[in-house]
Design an enzyme around this catalytic site. Sequence first.
Site, PDB file in Angstrom:
ATOM      1  CB  ALA A   1      -0.886  -0.007   1.243  1.00 49.84           C
TER       2      ALA A   1
ATOM      3  N   GLY B   1       0.774  -5.067   1.034  1.00 49.42           N
ATOM      4  CA  GLY B   1      -0.345  -5.146   0.099  1.00 49.42           C
ATOM      5  C   GLY B   1       0.046  -5.731  -1.248  1.00 49.42           C
TER       6      GLY B   1
ATOM      7  CD  GLU C   1      -2.212  -7.680   2.770  1.00 52.00           C
ATOM      8  OE1 GLU C   1      -1.849  -6.512   2.530  1.00 52.00           O
ATOM      9  OE2 GLU C   1      -2.944  -7.983   3.713  1.00 52.00           O
TER      10      GLU C   1
ATOM     11  CD  GLU D   1       1.371  -5.519   5.627  1.00 53.21           C
ATOM     12  OE1 GLU D   1       2.217  -6.370   5.964  1.00 53.21           O
ATOM     13  OE2 GLU D   1       0.740  -5.592   4.549  1.00 53.21           O
TER      14      GLU D   1
HETATM   15  N1  3HC Z   1       4.538   3.463   0.158  1.00 46.56           N
HETATM   16  C1  3HC Z   1       4.990   4.678  -0.193  1.00 46.56           C
HETATM   17  N2  3HC Z   1       6.287   4.938  -0.406  1.00 46.56           N
HETATM   18  C2  3HC Z   1       7.145   3.923  -0.272  1.00 46.56           C
HETATM   19  C3  3HC Z   1       6.746   2.639   0.081  1.00 46.56           C
HETATM   20  C4  3HC Z   1       5.364   2.420   0.297  1.00 46.56           C
HETATM   21  N3  3HC Z   1       4.883   1.213   0.618  1.00 46.56           N
HETATM   22  N4  3HC Z   1       7.827   1.843   0.145  1.00 46.56           N
HETATM   23  C5  3HC Z   1       8.875   2.618  -0.171  1.00 46.56           C
HETATM   24  N5  3HC Z   1       8.475   3.874  -0.441  1.00 46.56           N
HETATM   25  C6  3HC Z   1       9.294   5.003  -0.880  1.00 46.56           C
HETATM   26  C7  3HC Z   1      10.258   5.460   0.192  1.00 46.56           C
HETATM   27  O1  3HC Z   1       9.662   6.376   1.059  1.00 46.56           O
HETATM   28  C8  3HC Z   1      11.352   6.079  -0.660  1.00 46.56           C
HETATM   29  O2  3HC Z   1      10.899   7.356  -1.020  1.00 46.56           O
HETATM   30  P1  3HC Z   1      11.913   8.586  -1.189  1.00 46.56           P
HETATM   31  O3  3HC Z   1      12.853   8.183  -2.250  1.00 46.56           O
HETATM   32  O4  3HC Z   1      11.009   9.699  -1.532  1.00 46.56           O
HETATM   33  O5  3HC Z   1      12.572   8.724   0.147  1.00 46.56           O
HETATM   34  C9  3HC Z   1      11.379   5.220  -1.904  1.00 46.56           C
HETATM   35  O6  3HC Z   1      10.114   4.553  -1.935  1.00 46.56           O
HETATM   36  C10 3HC Z   1      12.465   4.172  -1.909  1.00 46.56           C
HETATM   37  O7  3HC Z   1      12.404   3.458  -0.699  1.00 46.56           O
HETATM   38  P2  3HC Z   1      13.717   3.052   0.103  1.00 46.56           P
HETATM   39  O8  3HC Z   1      14.597   4.241   0.243  1.00 46.56           O
HETATM   40  O9  3HC Z   1      13.279   2.356   1.332  1.00 46.56           O
HETATM   41  O10 3HC Z   1      14.391   2.058  -0.934  1.00 46.56           O
HETATM   42  P3  3HC Z   1      15.071   0.655  -0.707  1.00 46.56           P
HETATM   43  O11 3HC Z   1      15.443   0.171  -2.051  1.00 46.56           O
HETATM   44  O12 3HC Z   1      16.121   0.754   0.347  1.00 46.56           O
HETATM   45  O13 3HC Z   1      13.933  -0.316  -0.108  1.00 46.56           O
HETATM   46  C11 3HC Z   1      11.773  -1.384   0.056  1.00 46.56           C
HETATM   47  C12 3HC Z   1      12.809  -0.665  -0.854  1.00 46.56           C
HETATM   48  C13 3HC Z   1      12.363  -2.715   0.526  1.00 46.56           C
HETATM   49  C14 3HC Z   1      10.548  -1.605  -0.749  1.00 46.56           C
HETATM   50  C15 3HC Z   1      11.502  -0.501   1.292  1.00 46.56           C
HETATM   51  O14 3HC Z   1      11.185   0.789   0.855  1.00 46.56           O
HETATM   52  C16 3HC Z   1      10.362  -0.970   2.148  1.00 46.56           C
HETATM   53  O15 3HC Z   1      10.537  -1.854   2.968  1.00 46.56           O
HETATM   54  N6  3HC Z   1       9.189  -0.322   1.990  1.00 46.56           N
HETATM   55  C17 3HC Z   1       8.073  -0.495   2.884  1.00 46.56           C
HETATM   56  C18 3HC Z   1       7.314  -1.740   2.566  1.00 46.56           C
HETATM   57  C19 3HC Z   1       6.129  -1.824   3.483  1.00 46.56           C
HETATM   58  O16 3HC Z   1       6.172  -1.544   4.660  1.00 46.56           O
HETATM   59  N7  3HC Z   1       5.021  -2.265   2.900  1.00 46.56           N
HETATM   60  C20 3HC Z   1       3.815  -2.402   3.630  1.00 46.56           C
HETATM   61  C21 3HC Z   1       2.998  -1.182   3.435  1.00 46.56           C
HETATM   62  S1  3HC Z   1       1.571  -1.222   4.443  1.00 46.56           S
HETATM   63  C22 3HC Z   1       0.502  -2.165   3.577  1.00 46.56           C
HETATM   64  O17 3HC Z   1       0.799  -2.675   2.539  1.00 46.56           O
HETATM   65  C23 3HC Z   1      -0.864  -2.228   4.198  1.00 46.56           C
HETATM   66  C24 3HC Z   1      -1.694  -3.288   3.589  1.00 46.56           C
HETATM   67  O18 3HC Z   1      -1.528  -4.491   4.345  1.00 46.56           O
HETATM   68  C25 3HC Z   1      -3.153  -2.907   3.583  1.00 46.56           C
END
Ligand code: 3HC
Length: 703
Positions: free
Chosen positions: A62, A103, A106, A126
Amino acid sequence: MSNVDYSIRGRIAVIAFQAPPVNSLGFNLRDGLLAALERGAADPAVDGLVLIGSNGTFSAGADIREFGSAAMQRGPSLWTLNALLDSLPKPVVAAIEGVALGGGLELAMSCHHRVALATAKVGLPEVKLGLLPGAGGTQRLPRLIGIENALNVMLSGEPLSVGLFAKSPLVDAVVEADLISAAVKLAETSAAAVKAGQPLPRARDQKIREPDLEALLQFARNTAKTAFKEYPAPLSIIDAVGFGAKNGFDAGLLEEGRLFRQLMDGSVSAALRHIFFAERAASRIADLPADVRPRAVQRIAVIGAGTMGTGISINFLNAGIEVRLLELNKDALDRGVARIREVFEGQVKKGKLDAAKLETRMALLKPVLAYEDIADVDLVIEAVFEEMSVKEQVFTKLDSVVKPGAILATNTSTLDVDHIAAITKRPQDVIGLHFFSPANVMKLLEVVRGAKTAPDVLATAMTLAKKIKKTAVVSGVCDGFIGNRMINQYSAQAMAMVNEGASPEQIDKAVEKFGFAMGPFRMGDLAGNDIGWHIRKRQYAAGTLTRKQVIADRLCEMGRFGQKTGSGWYDYKKGDRTAYPSPVVAQIIEEARAAAGITPRKIDASEIVDRLVYALVNEGARILEEKIAQRASDIDLVYLTGYGFPIWRGGPMRYADSQTLYEVARRMRAFGAQPGGDNDFWTPAPLLARLAAEGGSFTGGAA
Ligand code: 3HC
Ligand code: NAI
């Protein structure tokens, strides 16, 4: 920017999507995916569909930026997409490379099949945002890999190699190359099976087989309660999984949604989301030219093989960078090298490092005694005694010996980096790299930008910090930089409250209950009270500190430096780090109060916590206003990674926001107005006063 491309291969529709950089499933992408899936479903020339990220990754889940905003409700939700997939009569194959997280996974689990490149990673992270997988993850994953494995994936939140699941229905096939062809082929085979009358495999239809469900859930709950005390998400994950296992998929989905919304509205998730963006924002430096290139750093030198020099060296050795360690004499050098080896050996003993790697790392360490032997390094980090005269000698020598273009860094914690830079003929190459003790363990690195530090020097420091796995935060030059400048105010309040009537153990207990790893007095005993005493004596002599810290000085005069001398604010027993309240200290405190004519009063835990935390916040506001820190979230990172501030509160500035700045300012003024209160200390900093009046915040939208 998102983009969904629809193309046809034979009788299979390929839906290639992207929303760079990580294909987070924001409104535009969800909207595009829904339209493409509906088109494929309706197209009579199409028997099956493939979903694939067109930019080397599937999806990071997400769009976290939408959380808590109206955009999250806009257009089709992830639930809509997943429900559509469940209802499609044609097979859909998720083709996964890069990552499928949250997501994203998912969505993939709602497809009928999954094929992945061997390098792909999957996970449900998450929990790290204080949430549970809220788009069916708590229901589909247990049905695909079993309850115990699913709980492990969801409670750790770690991205895992897809190969780990190759034998489970989570992935139909793992391939080394040509992902798209493998996915199209799988879609064709599945479509043929459907035509032959077989049902489509759906995660929701898989049976959960868990004979000891109750026992397993209870075990998981007990573990979560002790391991994640302040965090509600792990228990909610277990509850959602348990509910769905007992009451069926649809009921489980509803319960998951209810718990997801509850967590999303809670303070812990808000704090953890703040930290997620804070960590990424910290590396952005507003005024660095976009085309700035970091300098190459292949070998470094560390001057001084004491506590900090050895710890700093270990970071670089771990990263495979050659370190020349320079000392005054052979004995000190040998001791430093032995200390470094000892740290590595400790890691080998604990099974964290293999013996061969120990030797590779030690081989990168070159002990030297002459400056000529460091002339060709790309970066020097000075970690000698904290005396300006010593730093002056060292930097004069470095300036004359080390090659042009090398970066000259100081690890000073209190001295003026601009003054140190001015000693050299190349102030543009000088920077502060303020590591925290133990430097091989602590995540924080304050990167101190001098008035003349060149942009590429700053950029190099930030790049290197990433390489050695530190959280780098840029600070301007001032006394104590960000962290210690704030902690000085916090310590001053702790001392003030001892004078007024609180005991050191009462203060420590209150702030530890709030969540700090350690209270100020236990911390002082651990770090050594003599460090602050030396600084104070210098400040008394220079007239920069007029209010004497009678009690703290008295303890040091008695040699009560802390754990290392067996006594400090507390008493210690040999081989035991437990802090025992000290009758001697109680007596000294009582005498000091009597001498100052203070009648002690009872101070309750909430006043203790507020005075300590708001002392940090007020100084943080000044630091922001003076542009010593770039943004409030940087200050929070400093406190979360360097000072043991409770993670689930998001840092001091974020915590102040959560209380509303109006309340913070009001309470501060009340502390100033109470009998004996320090009105000057408690006058809100101009930025805080302004934001409080406007109903503003330090961190809202700023991260
Ligand atoms: N949403 C929005 N922005 C995101 C994002 C996300 N899920 N994941 C990463 N980004 C953005 C970061 O903020 C960053 O932005 P910036 O360049 O403006 O600072 C850019 O993408 C690159 O991210 P990283 O610097 O972290 O890049 P890496 O290559 O080091 O890592 C990654 C990539 C492994 C995908 C890491 O970003 C990560 O772990 N992201 C979070 C994943 C996450 O937590 N997903 C769950 C979201 S909650 C969800 O899905 C709810 C659902 O269950 C309903
Ligand atoms: P330390 O006393 O443990 O080590 C200093 C080392 O430098 C000694 O081994 C000494 O022999 C060597 N040295 C002194 N003069 C030298 C010279 N001219 N050339 C080469 N070597 C020389 O001190 P520590 O604690 O490691 O501190 C070093 C620096 O790091 C100081 O500037 C200190 O303020 C800073 N710092 C210390 C922290 C701490 O918690 N100890 C935390 C952050 C910064």
